[in-house]
Design an enzyme around this catalytic site. Structure first.
Site, PDB file in Angstrom:
ATOM      1  N   ASP A 172       0.832  -1.007  -0.082  1.00  0.00           N
ATOM      2  CA  ASP A 172       0.014  -0.072  -0.134  1.00  0.00           C
ATOM      3  C   ASP A 172       0.783   1.207  -0.035  1.00  0.00           C
ATOM      4  O   ASP A 172       0.586   2.065  -0.737  1.00  0.00           O
ATOM      5  CB  ASP A 172      -1.047   0.045   1.141  1.00  0.00           C
ATOM      6  CG  ASP A 172      -1.807  -1.141   1.499  1.00  0.00           C
ATOM      7  OD1 ASP A 172      -1.918  -1.826   0.292  1.00  0.00           O
ATOM      8  OD2 ASP A 172      -2.410  -1.316   2.430  1.00  0.00           O
ATOM      9  N   TYR A 224      -6.515 -11.043   9.710  1.00  0.00           N
ATOM     10  CA  TYR A 224      -5.286 -10.821   8.796  1.00  0.00           C
ATOM     11  C   TYR A 224      -3.996 -11.349   9.229  1.00  0.00           C
ATOM     12  O   TYR A 224      -3.222 -12.079   8.647  1.00  0.00           O
ATOM     13  CB  TYR A 224      -5.000  -9.298   8.658  1.00  0.00           C
ATOM     14  CG  TYR A 224      -4.148  -8.589   7.682  1.00  0.00           C
ATOM     15  CD1 TYR A 224      -4.340  -8.537   6.398  1.00  0.00           C
ATOM     16  CD2 TYR A 224      -2.552  -8.676   8.001  1.00  0.00           C
ATOM     17  CE1 TYR A 224      -3.293  -8.251   5.401  1.00  0.00           C
ATOM     18  CE2 TYR A 224      -1.552  -8.558   7.149  1.00  0.00           C
ATOM     19  CZ  TYR A 224      -1.867  -8.107   5.831  1.00  0.00           C
ATOM     20  OH  TYR A 224      -1.275  -7.880   4.760  1.00  0.00           O
TER      21      TYR A 224
HETATM   22  C1  GLA Z   1      -3.495  -4.842   3.004  1.00  0.00           C
HETATM   23  C2  GLA Z   1      -2.322  -4.806   3.496  1.00  0.00           C
HETATM   24  C3  GLA Z   1      -1.279  -5.052   2.141  1.00  0.00           C
HETATM   25  C4  GLA Z   1      -1.446  -6.312   1.676  1.00  0.00           C
HETATM   26  C5  GLA Z   1      -3.106  -6.386   1.491  1.00  0.00           C
HETATM   27  C6  GLA Z   1      -3.544  -7.584   0.959  1.00  0.00           C
HETATM   28  O1  GLA Z   1      -3.853  -4.042   2.207  1.00  0.00           O
HETATM   29  O2  GLA Z   1      -1.722  -3.572   4.023  1.00  0.00           O
HETATM   30  O3  GLA Z   1       0.191  -5.057   2.586  1.00  0.00           O
HETATM   31  O4  GLA Z   1      -1.146  -7.639   2.595  1.00  0.00           O
HETATM   32  O5  GLA Z   1      -3.744  -6.262   2.460  1.00  0.00           O
HETATM   33  O6  GLA Z   1      -3.070  -7.975  -0.281  1.00  0.00           O
END
Ligand code: GLA
Length: 373
Positions: A172, A224
């Site tokens: 991101d 997550y």
């Molecule tokens: C979130 C996390 C990223 C990535 C996505 C899944 O956005 O911040 O680093 O792991 O999930 O792809």
């Protein structure tokens, strides 16, 4: 008014006088490559036109005082009091960056900041990374640090990982700081090599429709972290440092060595997802019709739904509805458990495709979705 204009205007009212500058960083959508970035894998996001803006002025002490037009309200902390888990809430995204820069050996001043953003919150569009990256570039300029964008992305990620406490990868923040108009950012999260891959949608009469399912993000943090831990365990059992090192060829045989079916499916998602990213990049590099990338997007969604189990009913319903309405491909984007669905559609049919989702939601009793192109 744009977030930059609103932040600049509000600064005088809140703090008196002018800010030293305004800095802006975008949110992102990920075209493909989900939950690969904390296993050394590949991602293919694009920066959004929506972003976070900070109007800022350096202070002579180490106090960070932020007025958020976005969240509403003012909060402050002495940068020397920032630590893992402190401060809680949105201030952590900004304070965490100051902490990370300090940890990396840089001397940063306190700031007076007005923050605004038009990235929808909790929609999987990296509203937090946009804030972190905007304040990271502000600090870099105001303190004359001269850091490159990879270093700023690393500081922004540390804020997220260590202060906010979410064990995310770096996709991101890299997308926010390296995104370029008209391109996808193909990132190798191990080498950190970037290739800007042109995305010629308009030329082909296509559009990317982003549907915000507005599904409440339940249990996101714990889920997550659980996926993160499962992948690390899978890599260890397969004798590799990261799942990036597991080739898709011969995957079935390798998976057979894992006893736990859940772990097998988690690993299968990451390994096949890396392969799909490479294949999609191959399609775009070859200059082929981008419509042919749609099947890879949809396969990615199926893998997230069935193997990685990070989708929710609203998300699956949106994907089903857009595909039935003629989308070339569709998938959830972002960390999961709600958020947005991305659909590759004929430009002229975006309205009809969205209406199909809205109709399906009404029938199912879900809250109405929203969308943008
Ligand atoms: C979130 C996390 C990223 C990535 C996505 C899944 O956005 O911040 O680093 O792991 O999930 O792809």
């Amino acid at each position: 008014m744009t977030p930059v204009e609103r932040a600049r205007t509000a600064f005088a009212e809140v703090f008196g006088g002018a800010p030293q500058g305004c800095w802006w960083a975008p949110g992102r959508v990920n075209l493909i490559g989900e939950h690969t970035d904390y296993q050394g894998g590949f991602v293919l996001p694009l920066a959004l036109p929506q972003g976070a803006a900070v109007a800022a002025r350096a202070r002579s002490d180490r106090v960070l005082r932020v007025h958020s037009l976005h969240a509403g309200g003012t909060a402050e902390i002495d940068l020397d009091d920032v630590a893992p888990g402190t401060p809680e809430g949105w201030l952590g995204y900004l304070a965490g960056v100051g902490w990370a820069l300090t940890q990396a050996g840089h001397r940063v001043p306190g700031l007076d900041v007005v923050l605004d953003s038009d990235v929808p919150i909790g929609a999987g569009l990296s509203s937090s990374a946009a804030i972190e990256c905007a304040v990271a570039v502000a600090w870099d300029d105001l303190a004359g640090l001269g850091l490159d964008r990879d270093a700023l992305a690393a500081a922004a990620r540390r804020a997220e990982n260590d202060v906010v406490g979410a064990p995310t990868g770096v996709m991101d923040q890299m997308a926010s700081l390296h995104g370029q108009e008209g391109s996808l950012m193909f990132l190798d999260t191990r080498s950190m090599d970037i290739e800007q891959v042109p995305l010629e949608l308009a030329e082909h009469g296509l559009a990317l429709l982003v549907i915000d399912t507005r599904a409440p993000h339940a249990l996101v943090d714990g889920e997550y972290a659980e996926r993160h831990a499962s992948c690390a365990r899978g890599a260890q059992l397969l004798g590799v440092s990261e799942l990036r090192d597991v080739p898709v060829e011969g995957l079935t045989d390798r998976l057979a060595t894992l006893e736990d079916d859940l772990l097998r499916r988690r690993v299968r998602h990451v390994v096949t997802e890396n392969d799909r990213v490479m294949r999609l990049v191959g399609v775009l590099r070859s200059g082929a019709d981008p419509r042919s990338a749609g099947t890879l997007m949809t396969a990615s969604h199926v893998s997230m739904r069935d193997d990685f189990e990070i989708t929710v009913p609203q998300v699956d319903a949106a994907v089903d509805a857009v595909l039935a309405a003629g989308a070339h491909g569709a998938r959830m984007t972002g960390g999961g458990f709600g958020g947005c669905v991305l659909a590759l559609v004929e430009a002229g049919s975006a309205g009809a495709v969205f209406n199909a989702v809205a109709g399906a939601y009404e029938e199912a009793g879900f809250d109405p979705p929203t969308s943008f192109i």
